[in-house]
Write a protein that holds these residues in place. Structure first.
Motif, PDB file in Angstrom:
ATOM      1  N   VAL A  88      65.793  39.778  45.419  1.00  0.00           N
ATOM      2  CA  VAL A  88      66.821  40.437  43.893  1.00  0.00           C
ATOM      3  C   VAL A  88      68.149  41.181  44.390  1.00  0.00           C
ATOM      4  O   VAL A  88      68.957  40.445  43.861  1.00  0.00           O
ATOM      5  CB  VAL A  88      66.199  41.792  43.090  1.00  0.00           C
ATOM      6  N   LEU A  89      68.215  41.192  45.513  1.00  0.00           N
ATOM      7  CA  LEU A  89      69.332  41.594  46.024  1.00  0.00           C
ATOM      8  C   LEU A  89      69.943  40.285  46.400  1.00  0.00           C
ATOM      9  O   LEU A  89      71.741  40.044  46.360  1.00  0.00           O
ATOM     10  CB  LEU A  89      69.661  42.403  47.296  1.00  0.00           C
ATOM     11  N   GLN A  90      69.907  39.491  46.524  1.00  0.00           N
ATOM     12  CA  GLN A  90      70.073  38.348  47.409  1.00  0.00           C
ATOM     13  C   GLN A  90      70.516  37.399  46.393  1.00  0.00           C
ATOM     14  O   GLN A  90      71.898  36.858  46.070  1.00  0.00           O
ATOM     15  CB  GLN A  90      68.752  36.996  47.991  1.00  0.00           C
ATOM     16  N   ILE A  91      70.081  37.093  45.029  1.00  0.00           N
ATOM     17  CA  ILE A  91      70.939  36.500  44.388  1.00  0.00           C
ATOM     18  C   ILE A  91      71.806  37.415  43.878  1.00  0.00           C
ATOM     19  O   ILE A  91      72.943  36.487  43.039  1.00  0.00           O
ATOM     20  CB  ILE A  91      69.111  36.462  42.582  1.00  0.00           C
ATOM     21  N   ILE A  92      71.921  39.007  42.939  1.00  0.00           N
ATOM     22  CA  ILE A  92      72.609  39.353  42.592  1.00  0.00           C
ATOM     23  C   ILE A  92      74.247  39.382  43.378  1.00  0.00           C
ATOM     24  O   ILE A  92      75.922  38.840  43.498  1.00  0.00           O
ATOM     25  CB  ILE A  92      72.459  41.158  42.824  1.00  0.00           C
ATOM     26  N   SER A  93      73.671  39.428  45.370  1.00  0.00           N
ATOM     27  CA  SER A  93      74.894  38.750  46.088  1.00  0.00           C
ATOM     28  C   SER A  93      76.319  37.776  45.838  1.00  0.00           C
ATOM     29  O   SER A  93      76.978  36.954  45.942  1.00  0.00           O
ATOM     30  CB  SER A  93      74.875  39.460  46.858  1.00  0.00           C
ATOM     31  N   ALA A  94      74.898  36.614  45.203  1.00  0.00           N
ATOM     32  CA  ALA A  94      75.024  35.204  45.179  1.00  0.00           C
ATOM     33  C   ALA A  94      76.344  35.071  44.531  1.00  0.00           C
ATOM     34  O   ALA A  94      76.625  34.077  44.721  1.00  0.00           O
ATOM     35  CB  ALA A  94      74.279  34.302  45.549  1.00  0.00           C
ATOM     36  N   ILE A  95      75.409  35.479  42.974  1.00  0.00           N
ATOM     37  CA  ILE A  95      76.302  35.403  42.330  1.00  0.00           C
ATOM     38  C   ILE A  95      77.134  36.536  42.369  1.00  0.00           C
ATOM     39  O   ILE A  95      79.173  36.135  41.924  1.00  0.00           O
ATOM     40  CB  ILE A  95      75.642  35.723  40.359  1.00  0.00           C
ATOM     41  N   TYR A  96      78.169  37.265  43.165  1.00  0.00           N
ATOM     42  CA  TYR A  96      79.168  38.748  43.197  1.00  0.00           C
ATOM     43  C   TYR A  96      80.142  37.984  44.140  1.00  0.00           C
ATOM     44  O   TYR A  96      81.100  37.856  43.748  1.00  0.00           O
ATOM     45  CB  TYR A  96      78.393  39.675  43.769  1.00  0.00           C
ATOM     46  N   LEU A  97      79.220  37.006  44.778  1.00  0.00           N
ATOM     47  CA  LEU A  97      80.471  36.111  46.301  1.00  0.00           C
ATOM     48  C   LEU A  97      81.080  35.472  45.070  1.00  0.00           C
ATOM     49  O   LEU A  97      82.074  34.608  45.633  1.00  0.00           O
ATOM     50  CB  LEU A  97      79.445  35.245  47.046  1.00  0.00           C
ATOM     51  N   ALA A  98      80.327  34.654  44.479  1.00  0.00           N
ATOM     52  CA  ALA A  98      81.121  33.005  43.298  1.00  0.00           C
ATOM     53  C   ALA A  98      81.719  33.770  43.000  1.00  0.00           C
ATOM     54  O   ALA A  98      83.039  33.290  42.544  1.00  0.00           O
ATOM     55  CB  ALA A  98      80.002  32.477  42.496  1.00  0.00           C
ATOM     56  N   VAL A  99      81.796  35.699  42.016  1.00  0.00           N
ATOM     57  CA  VAL A  99      83.258  36.173  41.916  1.00  0.00           C
ATOM     58  C   VAL A  99      84.513  36.103  42.490  1.00  0.00           C
ATOM     59  O   VAL A  99      85.401  36.394  42.058  1.00  0.00           O
ATOM     60  CB  VAL A  99      82.636  37.094  40.842  1.00  0.00           C
ATOM     61  N   LEU A 100      84.226  36.731  43.501  1.00  0.00           N
ATOM     62  CA  LEU A 100      85.040  36.836  44.583  1.00  0.00           C
ATOM     63  C   LEU A 100      86.061  35.871  45.293  1.00  0.00           C
ATOM     64  O   LEU A 100      87.014  35.805  44.983  1.00  0.00           O
ATOM     65  CB  LEU A 100      84.481  37.633  45.449  1.00  0.00           C
ATOM     66  N   LEU A 101      85.314  34.693  45.270  1.00  0.00           N
ATOM     67  CA  LEU A 101      85.831  33.576  45.474  1.00  0.00           C
ATOM     68  C   LEU A 101      86.571  33.102  44.686  1.00  0.00           C
ATOM     69  O   LEU A 101      87.659  32.061  44.989  1.00  0.00           O
ATOM     70  CB  LEU A 101      84.456  32.496  46.543  1.00  0.00           C
ATOM     71  N   TYR A 102      85.470  32.577  43.243  1.00  0.00           N
ATOM     72  CA  TYR A 102      86.491  31.406  42.605  1.00  0.00           C
ATOM     73  C   TYR A 102      87.609  32.551  41.346  1.00  0.00           C
ATOM     74  O   TYR A 102      88.211  31.523  40.809  1.00  0.00           O
ATOM     75  CB  TYR A 102      85.801  30.654  42.094  1.00  0.00           C
ATOM     76  N   THR A 103      87.568  33.808  41.494  1.00  0.00           N
ATOM     77  CA  THR A 103      88.438  34.108  40.219  1.00  0.00           C
ATOM     78  C   THR A 103      89.539  33.943  40.687  1.00  0.00           C
ATOM     79  O   THR A 103      90.539  33.724  40.173  1.00  0.00           O
ATOM     80  CB  THR A 103      88.465  35.534  40.391  1.00  0.00           C
TER      81      THR A 103
END
Length: 373
Positions: free
Chosen positions: A67-82
């Motif tokens: 669960v933490l890995q999936i949340i972190s993957a989505i969060y990382l995409a928000v951080l990198l692509y925003t």
């Protein structure tokens, strides 16, 4: 040179992530929720991302870790692509301002929050898609022709690499991965390293060793180590040998039909083996296939007489724009490339390190169908 790129890349990533956190804070100021809540939320998300990527704090509960890995993957995409989308938003606003535009498009992008919410939604969707690209493993087939006189007209090799068990491939998906590999009925299966990494628990390694006994190939299963296994404090060789898998560390193996495998050990650049010396006693009339975790020394492999090289390590680029710096460390990034008479294939792997996110290349099992003529 490598340290220069690593430091520069880290600074760029920190700048992108810092911009996204500040942009989110500006949006947060528009509501009535205390700022402390935003700070705590960001600390939790950044902490989860750090734990998932670095593996310094083991998470024994695999469901919680997933669960933490999936949340972190989505969060990382928000951080990198925003920041990328915000840059284009800024370009549109700049052009509209210069032209004194009053149109609907300009007014939308010029709004202080509406377009930002849309951008956050898009980047979150990219994060979900990147998780899907990591978790859904496809079979990619490569035809290859060798000018060798063999009794068999065709020969097949299944290639698995970069599972990063516990991150890229979970306990629950390992069985499916083995089944997909066996379905192709390959003549030989090769594992090109990074099957384990710092996030793989000892219990999970033992489970994998038991499950890998199910691999089925006419001429056996072979393994070469990757950089993450090389970085582990203990030797993981026993997990593979207990599963009936042959470990090749700067060693060669001649199969029953005459195909010769050369396993290149993962080593620092100054300690690398002389490929010509390693391959000098091989029969040049028979096929020679080099197995290497890193797609490096490919011209040397060709010069030493290899007919094919199978590599991994790059994850197919994994993130956009990674192709800008990967060529400085690797001879190729993904796909197939010709070096003289030698065909080199680099797989994106069946998983990835840190968080389950892969955007530019799919997770895959490579199936090489060799024709002899």
């Amino acid at each position: 040179m490598m340290w220069v790129f690593l430091i520069a890349g880290s600074l760029i990533l920190l700048a992108l992530m810092g911009y996204s956190v500040l942009r989110g804070y500006h949006l947060w100021l528009r509501n009535r929720i205390p700022n402390a809540v935003y700070i705590v939320l960001q600390v939790i998300l950044l902490g989860a991302l750090f734990v998932c990527y670095c593996g310094f704090i083991p998470l024994p509960n695999e469901v919680l870790r997933e669960v933490l890995q999936i949340i972190s993957a989505i969060y990382l995409a928000v951080l990198l692509y925003t920041p990328v989308f915000c840059f284009f938003r800024g370009v549109i606003r700049f052009i509209g301002k210069r032209r004194k535009s009053r149109g609907r498009v300009y007014r939308f992008f010029n709004h202080p929050s509406k377009s930002i919410y849309i951008i956050l939604g898009i980047t979150a969707c990219l994060g979900v898609f990147s998780v899907f690209r990591m978790r859904y493993v496809q079979v990619r087939e490569y035809p290859m022709t060798m000018e060798k006189k063999m009794e068999e007209k065709e020969y097949s090799i299944a290639v698995l690499a970069d599972l990063h068990l516990g991150t890229g491939v979970t306990r629950w998906s390992l069985d499916s991965l083995i089944e997909k590999t066996n379905e192709k009925k390959p003549d030989v299966i090769v594992l090109l390293g990074d099957i384990f990494d710092e996030n793989t628990t000892e219990e999970l390694k033992g489970y994998a060793a038991e499950r890998m006994k199910q691999f089925s190939a006419r001429h056996g299963v072979f393994y070469v180590d990757g950089n993450h296994e090389d970085n582990l404090s203990g030797d993981v060789t026993s997990y593979f040998t207990s599963a009936g898998i042959t470990v090749l560390r700067n060693q060669t193996a001649s199969l029953a039909n005459g195909v010769q495998l050369v396993g290149v050990e993962e080593q620092k650049e100054e300690d690398r083996v002389d490929l010509s010396r390693l391959m000098k006693n091989l029969d040049r009339e028979k096929p020679i296939v080099v197995l290497s975790h890193r797609p490096e020394q490919l011209p040397d492999m060709s010069a030493a007489g290899a007919d094919a090289a199978l590599c991994a390590h790059t994850h197919g680029g994994r993130y956009p724009f990674s192709w800008l710096f990967l060529p400085f460390f690797n001879d190729m990034i993904y796909g197939v490339k010709q070096y003289g008479a030698m065909s080199a294939i680099t797989t994106s792997g069946a998983g990835g390190y840190g968080v389950p996110a892969k955007l530019t290349a799919p997770s895959e099992i490579v199936y090489v169908q060799i024709s002899f003529s």
